[in-house]
Design an enzyme around this catalytic site. Sequence first.
Site, PDB file in Angstrom:
ATOM      1  N   GLU A  46       0.832  -1.194   0.000  1.00  0.00           N
ATOM      2  CA  GLU A  46       0.000   0.000   0.000  1.00  0.00           C
ATOM      3  C   GLU A  46       0.874   1.254   0.000  1.00  0.00           C
ATOM      4  OE1 GLU A  46      -2.841   0.200   3.113  1.00  0.00           O
ATOM      5  OE2 GLU A  46      -3.848  -1.677   2.562  1.00  0.00           O
ATOM      6  N   HIS A 137       0.354   9.751 -26.880  1.00  0.00           N
ATOM      7  CA  HIS A 137       0.356   8.766 -27.963  1.00  0.00           C
ATOM      8  C   HIS A 137      -0.781   9.035 -28.946  1.00  0.00           C
ATOM      9  CE1 HIS A 137       1.141   4.994 -29.977  1.00  0.00           C
ATOM     10  NE2 HIS A 137      -0.115   4.626 -29.801  1.00  0.00           N
ATOM     11  N   ASP A 179       5.503   4.514 -39.269  1.00  0.00           N
ATOM     12  CA  ASP A 179       4.219   3.952 -39.680  1.00  0.00           C
ATOM     13  C   ASP A 179       3.331   5.089 -40.170  1.00  0.00           C
ATOM     14  OD1 ASP A 179       3.035   5.194 -37.363  1.00  0.00           O
ATOM     15  OD2 ASP A 179       3.693   3.473 -36.192  1.00  0.00           O
ATOM     16  N   LYS A 202       4.260  -0.472 -42.304  1.00  0.00           N
ATOM     17  CA  LYS A 202       4.454  -1.802 -41.730  1.00  0.00           C
ATOM     18  C   LYS A 202       3.125  -2.517 -41.559  1.00  0.00           C
ATOM     19  CE  LYS A 202       4.403  -0.594 -36.786  1.00  0.00           C
ATOM     20  NZ  LYS A 202       4.505   0.840 -36.702  1.00  0.00           N
ATOM     21  N   ARG A 204       1.453  -5.575 -39.264  1.00  0.00           N
ATOM     22  CA  ARG A 204       1.647  -6.411 -38.082  1.00  0.00           C
ATOM     23  C   ARG A 204       0.785  -7.667 -38.160  1.00  0.00           C
ATOM     24  NH1 ARG A 204       4.040  -3.922 -33.540  1.00  0.00           N
ATOM     25  NH2 ARG A 204       4.186  -1.652 -33.632  1.00  0.00           N
ATOM     26  N   ASP A 228       9.336   9.082 -33.646  1.00  0.00           N
ATOM     27  CA  ASP A 228       8.165   8.418 -33.068  1.00  0.00           C
ATOM     28  C   ASP A 228       7.976   8.920 -31.643  1.00  0.00           C
ATOM     29  OD1 ASP A 228       5.954   6.820 -33.048  1.00  0.00           O
ATOM     30  OD2 ASP A 228       7.004   4.934 -33.367  1.00  0.00           O
ATOM     31  N   ASP A 232       9.347   1.013 -27.224  1.00  0.00           N
ATOM     32  CA  ASP A 232       9.068   0.030 -26.184  1.00  0.00           C
ATOM     33  C   ASP A 232      10.093  -1.100 -26.247  1.00  0.00           C
ATOM     34  OD1 ASP A 232       8.024  -1.622 -24.261  1.00  0.00           O
ATOM     35  OD2 ASP A 232       5.967  -1.499 -24.964  1.00  0.00           O
ATOM     36  N   ALA A 234      11.653  -1.915 -29.111  1.00  0.00           N
ATOM     37  CA  ALA A 234      12.578  -1.485 -30.172  1.00  0.00           C
ATOM     38  C   ALA A 234      12.608  -2.416 -31.374  1.00  0.00           C
ATOM     39  CB  ALA A 234      13.994  -1.296 -29.628  1.00  0.00           C
ATOM     40  N   GLY A 235      11.718  -3.398 -31.437  1.00  0.00           N
ATOM     41  CA  GLY A 235      11.705  -4.307 -32.575  1.00  0.00           C
ATOM     42  C   GLY A 235      11.377  -3.609 -33.879  1.00  0.00           C
TER      43      GLY A 235
END
Length: 335
Positions: A46, A137, A179, A202, A204, A228, A232, A234-235
């Site tokens: 907590e 975002h 993208d 791209k 997905r 961008d 996250d 980095a892929g």
Amino acid sequence: MPSTMEPKLITGNANKPLANAIARRMTMHRNLGLVDARVERFNDGEIFVEVFENVRGEDMFIIQPTSNPANDNLMELLIMADALRRSSAKRITAVIPYFGYARQDRRAKARTPISAKLVANMLVEAGVERVLTMDLHAAQIQGFFDIPVDNLYASPIFALDIKQQFKGNMDDIMVVSPDVGGVARARELAKRINAPLSIVDKRREKPGEVAEMTVIGDVTNKKCIIVDDMCDTAGTLCKAAEVLLEHGATEVHAYISHGVMSGPAVERVTNSVMKSLVITDTIQPTGPVQGAPNIRILPTAPMFAHAIMNIWNGASVSSLFETDTLEPAYEGLLE
């Protein structure tokens, strides 16, 4: 004029270095510091908050990104806001450099939540009366709030740094969106540095995996800068860099607002074909991020300090969108 003498800053545990940097930046003009408080956890997890200074009638600014661990940092923010409201603070502004849950801004499938809206409701219910953030975002998240939301942009900082780093080679620069959804963000930076724009389209198969990439635009003999809002795992970023080089680019760099850098991200970036990845300090960088040879971190404290002072004074925040406005604040910081 505000009835309070000075704005007051308080921070949780999410990014104390940034909070201290903002306070130091504001101390250059006023004798300001962080409000003395403790934000800690009981043995069962907590969160407990205690403010040691009088905040009655004060204009309070809580500096707390909701980055990893997102739930803990969000709860700290909510509980700090509640503590300040119950202590009769005049106004509470949540300074959220990185707004967690922003990727859950719509129902992409049936029976899924819109978590960004839920977070907005929780912040307002806790007593937050204004939000200051950077590079949401999805811009429509501002509409999730019934209170003022100031969304700053990292592109003016990026523009200053690019002009410094690529001095004499600006004609070779090509700004690239990773993208189609990020075209508006990339176009904004391209306009600032007077550079052409390209897109990596791209497809997905599922989140976190990229099946196919196509370059829209001629990047031959160009120094490509991928833009961008977050990195996250980095892929996608590393794959995009490879595709750009395959299409004739001479160098690939990346400018990312929020360095989430989860899982294998640092290792991927270190071993990638990118010459550099530039992120901001909206999320406190980990040791591996700071030690990576091709990752640089740009400070956001001057911009946030300026924005906080403008909000407190009732001045324009949108003036910070202009590169010329920020240039004096960043003099000597970008090398």
